[in-house]
Design a protein around this motif. Structure first.
Motif, PDB file in Angstrom:
ATOM      1  N   TYR A  35       0.844  -1.179   0.000  1.00 51.06           N
ATOM      2  CA  TYR A  35       0.000   0.000   0.000  1.00 51.06           C
ATOM      3  C   TYR A  35       0.884   1.235   0.000  1.00 51.06           C
ATOM      4  CZ  TYR A  35      -4.368  -2.424   1.108  1.00 51.06           C
ATOM      5  OH  TYR A  35      -5.489  -3.212   1.055  1.00 51.06           O
ATOM      6  N   LYS A  40      -1.643  13.153   1.804  1.00 47.80           N
ATOM      7  CA  LYS A  40      -2.994  13.391   2.321  1.00 47.80           C
ATOM      8  C   LYS A  40      -3.478  12.223   3.177  1.00 47.80           C
ATOM      9  CE  LYS A  40      -4.450  16.456  -1.392  1.00 47.80           C
ATOM     10  NZ  LYS A  40      -5.465  16.740  -2.427  1.00 47.80           N
ATOM     11  N   LYS A  41      -2.597  11.284   3.424  1.00 46.43           N
ATOM     12  CA  LYS A  41      -2.829  10.166   4.330  1.00 46.43           C
ATOM     13  C   LYS A  41      -3.734   9.078   3.773  1.00 46.43           C
ATOM     14  CE  LYS A  41      -0.255  12.037   7.424  1.00 46.43           C
ATOM     15  NZ  LYS A  41       1.113  11.517   7.627  1.00 46.43           N
ATOM     16  N   PHE A  42      -4.108   9.184   2.476  1.00 47.37           N
ATOM     17  CA  PHE A  42      -4.882   8.092   1.887  1.00 47.37           C
ATOM     18  C   PHE A  42      -3.992   6.875   1.688  1.00 47.37           C
ATOM     19  CE2 PHE A  42      -9.159   9.073   0.861  1.00 47.37           C
ATOM     20  CZ  PHE A  42      -9.249  10.434   0.702  1.00 47.37           C
ATOM     21  N   LEU A  43      -4.492   5.729   2.125  1.00 47.60           N
ATOM     22  CA  LEU A  43      -3.812   4.464   1.871  1.00 47.60           C
ATOM     23  C   LEU A  43      -4.418   3.851   0.616  1.00 47.60           C
ATOM     24  CD1 LEU A  43      -3.574   2.781   5.366  1.00 47.60           C
ATOM     25  CD2 LEU A  43      -1.760   2.735   3.671  1.00 47.60           C
ATOM     26  N   PHE A  90       3.519   0.833   2.827  1.00 47.68           N
ATOM     27  CA  PHE A  90       3.201  -0.168   3.840  1.00 47.68           C
ATOM     28  C   PHE A  90       3.045  -1.533   3.201  1.00 47.68           C
ATOM     29  CE2 PHE A  90       2.553   2.137   7.718  1.00 47.68           C
ATOM     30  CZ  PHE A  90       2.173   3.413   7.333  1.00 47.68           C
ATOM     31  N   PHE A 106      -0.539  -4.919   9.199  1.00 50.89           N
ATOM     32  CA  PHE A 106       0.346  -3.991   8.495  1.00 50.89           C
ATOM     33  C   PHE A 106       1.715  -3.919   9.153  1.00 50.89           C
ATOM     34  CE2 PHE A 106      -2.162  -1.657   5.329  1.00 50.89           C
ATOM     35  CZ  PHE A 106      -3.435  -2.129   5.622  1.00 50.89           C
ATOM     36  N   GLY A 107       2.731  -3.671   8.323  1.00 48.18           N
ATOM     37  CA  GLY A 107       4.041  -3.342   8.836  1.00 48.18           C
ATOM     38  C   GLY A 107       4.069  -1.891   9.302  1.00 48.18           C
ATOM     39  N   SER A 108       5.212  -1.453   9.772  1.00 47.87           N
ATOM     40  CA  SER A 108       5.317  -0.101  10.326  1.00 47.87           C
ATOM     41  C   SER A 108       5.650   0.952   9.270  1.00 47.87           C
ATOM     42  CB  SER A 108       6.353  -0.062  11.450  1.00 47.87           C
ATOM     43  OG  SER A 108       7.590  -0.519  10.956  1.00 47.87           O
TER      44      SER A 108
ATOM     45  N   PHE B  34     -13.974  -2.337   7.548  1.00 55.96           N
ATOM     46  CA  PHE B  34     -12.920  -2.494   8.543  1.00 55.96           C
ATOM     47  C   PHE B  34     -12.641  -1.158   9.215  1.00 55.96           C
ATOM     48  CE2 PHE B  34     -10.980  -6.683   7.425  1.00 55.96           C
ATOM     49  CZ  PHE B  34     -11.743  -6.969   6.318  1.00 55.96           C
ATOM     50  N   TYR B  36      -9.553   0.630  11.517  1.00 53.36           N
ATOM     51  CA  TYR B  36      -8.170   0.525  11.950  1.00 53.36           C
ATOM     52  C   TYR B  36      -7.813   1.753  12.780  1.00 53.36           C
ATOM     53  CZ  TYR B  36      -6.996  -3.401   8.916  1.00 53.36           C
ATOM     54  OH  TYR B  36      -6.925  -4.641   8.335  1.00 53.36           O
ATOM     55  N   GLN B  38      -4.392   4.082  13.650  1.00 57.39           N
ATOM     56  CA  GLN B  38      -3.018   4.323  13.231  1.00 57.39           C
ATOM     57  C   GLN B  38      -2.387   5.373  14.131  1.00 57.39           C
ATOM     58  OE1 GLN B  38      -2.362   5.677   9.157  1.00 57.39           O
ATOM     59  NE2 GLN B  38      -0.303   4.811   9.151  1.00 57.39           N
ATOM     60  N   GLY B  41       3.758   7.379  12.792  1.00 57.97           N
ATOM     61  CA  GLY B  41       4.957   6.606  12.495  1.00 57.97           C
ATOM     62  C   GLY B  41       4.766   5.105  12.517  1.00 57.97           C
ATOM     63  N   LYS B  42       3.519   4.663  12.616  1.00 60.91           N
ATOM     64  CA  LYS B  42       3.245   3.222  12.682  1.00 60.91           C
ATOM     65  C   LYS B  42       2.243   2.812  11.627  1.00 60.91           C
ATOM     66  CE  LYS B  42       4.419   2.583  17.517  1.00 60.91           C
ATOM     67  NZ  LYS B  42       4.026   1.961  18.805  1.00 60.91           N
ATOM     68  N   GLY B  43       2.143   1.516  11.423  1.00 62.63           N
ATOM     69  CA  GLY B  43       1.159   0.995  10.489  1.00 62.63           C
ATOM     70  C   GLY B  43      -0.209   0.891  11.129  1.00 62.63           C
ATOM     71  N   PRO B  44      -1.250   0.804  10.317  1.00 64.54           N
ATOM     72  CA  PRO B  44      -2.596   0.643  10.869  1.00 64.54           C
ATOM     73  C   PRO B  44      -2.725  -0.632  11.691  1.00 64.54           C
ATOM     74  CG  PRO B  44      -2.678   1.261   8.547  1.00 64.54           C
ATOM     75  CD  PRO B  44      -1.257   0.928   8.861  1.00 64.54           C
ATOM     76  N   PHE B  46      -5.447  -3.306  13.301  1.00 66.99           N
ATOM     77  CA  PHE B  46      -6.809  -3.788  13.095  1.00 66.99           C
ATOM     78  C   PHE B  46      -7.652  -3.664  14.365  1.00 66.99           C
ATOM     79  CE2 PHE B  46     -10.238  -6.208  11.517  1.00 66.99           C
ATOM     80  CZ  PHE B  46     -10.546  -7.214  12.410  1.00 66.99           C
ATOM     81  N   THR B  49     -14.057  -5.807  12.099  1.00 69.15           N
ATOM     82  CA  THR B  49     -14.649  -6.041  10.786  1.00 69.15           C
ATOM     83  C   THR B  49     -16.154  -6.172  10.966  1.00 69.15           C
ATOM     84  OG1 THR B  49     -12.735  -7.409  10.222  1.00 69.15           O
ATOM     85  CG2 THR B  49     -14.575  -7.425   8.691  1.00 69.15           C
ATOM     86  N   LEU B  87      -8.973   4.905  10.910  1.00 76.64           N
ATOM     87  CA  LEU B  87      -9.186   4.683   9.483  1.00 76.64           C
ATOM     88  C   LEU B  87     -10.324   3.703   9.265  1.00 76.64           C
ATOM     89  CD1 LEU B  87      -5.446   4.160   8.456  1.00 76.64           C
ATOM     90  CD2 LEU B  87      -6.801   6.207   8.061  1.00 76.64           C
ATOM     91  N   GLN B  91     -14.036  -3.341   2.027  1.00 75.45           N
ATOM     92  CA  GLN B  91     -13.458  -4.419   1.244  1.00 75.45           C
ATOM     93  C   GLN B  91     -14.379  -4.674   0.058  1.00 75.45           C
ATOM     94  OE1 GLN B  91     -11.127  -8.184   2.612  1.00 75.45           O
ATOM     95  NE2 GLN B  91     -13.289  -8.721   2.732  1.00 75.45           N
ATOM     96  N   LEU B 100      -8.889  -3.630  -0.091  1.00 78.68           N
ATOM     97  CA  LEU B 100      -9.401  -2.592   0.799  1.00 78.68           C
ATOM     98  C   LEU B 100      -9.291  -1.226   0.135  1.00 78.68           C
ATOM     99  CD1 LEU B 100      -7.880  -3.492   4.307  1.00 78.68           C
ATOM    100  CD2 LEU B 100     -10.212  -3.874   3.502  1.00 78.68           C
ATOM    101  N   PHE B 102      -9.519   2.638   1.454  1.00 81.50           N
ATOM    102  CA  PHE B 102      -9.490   3.374   2.710  1.00 81.50           C
ATOM    103  C   PHE B 102     -10.066   4.771   2.562  1.00 81.50           C
ATOM    104  CE2 PHE B 102      -7.054   1.076   5.914  1.00 81.50           C
ATOM    105  CZ  PHE B 102      -6.487   0.049   5.173  1.00 81.50           C
ATOM    106  N   GLY B 103     -10.624   5.268   3.662  1.00 84.03           N
ATOM    107  CA  GLY B 103     -10.931   6.682   3.794  1.00 84.03           C
ATOM    108  C   GLY B 103      -9.678   7.417   4.258  1.00 84.03           C
ATOM    109  N   ALA B 104      -9.783   8.741   4.343  1.00 81.33           N
ATOM    110  CA  ALA B 104      -8.625   9.566   4.708  1.00 81.33           C
ATOM    111  C   ALA B 104      -8.369   9.572   6.209  1.00 81.33           C
ATOM    112  CB  ALA B 104      -8.810  10.987   4.201  1.00 81.33           C
TER     113      ALA B 104
END
Lengths: 115, 112
Positions: A35, A40-43, A90, A106-108, B34, B36, B38, B41-44, B46, B49, B87, B91, B100, B102-104
């Motif tokens: 990803y 704008k933080k959209f994934l 990600f 997800f990873g970091s 889903f 999430y 966040q 500096g880290k990933g989302p 979970f 669902t 977030l 799906q 997936l 995602f929204g902002a």
């Protein structure tokens, strides 16, 4: 620790260079993803592999080439980097098609900055 | 086109002040929604669902609900450690598989 791990965490490089990001998961998941999270933080999903087979390939420049040597690893190689490639990338994994209700892990992230 | 919209963009709460985050979606075929969390500096990470309208799930101070057009994440008596970006993702089908969208996100700040 069971996790999705990415390397490197930070990557600063000049335009035109080629770089790779590596991802490994030890969760026993069958499916892995890349990803991109923009400013704008959209994934947004880029690619997905299931048991080493490419199953999702979104509209991504062909400068981006994913490779999955085995189901626990998914790498992303980027050729001829451009300023617009700057983002956080990600890696994620899930148990497999039809079992995503257990969640995607997800990873970091890898923060790529192209200068 | 499949779309996910979250509101508000940012929310500031006092500790203990309950509120709700909204996620509205327009998709051709929902295969799950889903939530999430966040942290910077880290990933989302979970959270939940949801699959069917009327479904609810809870985890500590968080409760997620789903209707045919939107989902809410209710935060009851939040604490400063609940501060994060939340977030929402839907799906959807993609060539026989799922992906997936995602929204902002909503940036939540909880102050003591």
């Amino acid at each position: 620790d069971t996790a999705v791990s990415q390397t490197p965490k930070y990557l600063v490089t000049q335009m035109g260079n080629d770089k790779s990001i590596k991802c490994e998961q030890n969760l026993g998941h069958d499916t892995m993803y890349w990803y991109k999270q923009d400013s704008k933080k959209f994934l947004k999903i880029m690619f997905s592999y299931n048991n080493k087979e490419l199953i999702i390939n979104e509209t991504v420049p062909n400068r981006f080439s994913p490779k999955s040597p085995d189901k626990a690893h998914l790498n992303l190689h980027i050729n001829s980097l451009e300023l617009g490639d700057s983002a956080v990338y990600f890696c994620a994994s899930s148990q497999g098609p039809g079992q995503e209700h257990y969640g995607y892990t997800f990873g970091s992230g890898t923060r790529l900055t192209v200068v | 086109e499949d779309q996910v919209t979250q509101s508000p963009e940012a929310l500031r709460l006092q500790e203990g002040e309950s509120s709700s985050l909204n996620c509205s979606y327009t998709v051709s075929g929902l295969r799950g929604l889903f939530w999430y969390r966040q942290d910077p500096g880290k990933g989302p990470e979970f959270l939940f669902t949801l699959y069917s309208a009327g479904e609810e799930k809870e985890k500590e101070r968080l409760k997620a609900t789903l209707t045919k057009k939107e989902s809410f994440l209710h935060i009851t008596a939040p604490k400063p450690e609940d501060s994060a970006t939340y977030l929402c993702a839907v799906q959807v089908a993609s060539g026989g598989y799922n992906k997936l969208i995602f929204g902002a996100g909503t940036r939540l700040a909880v102050h003591p």
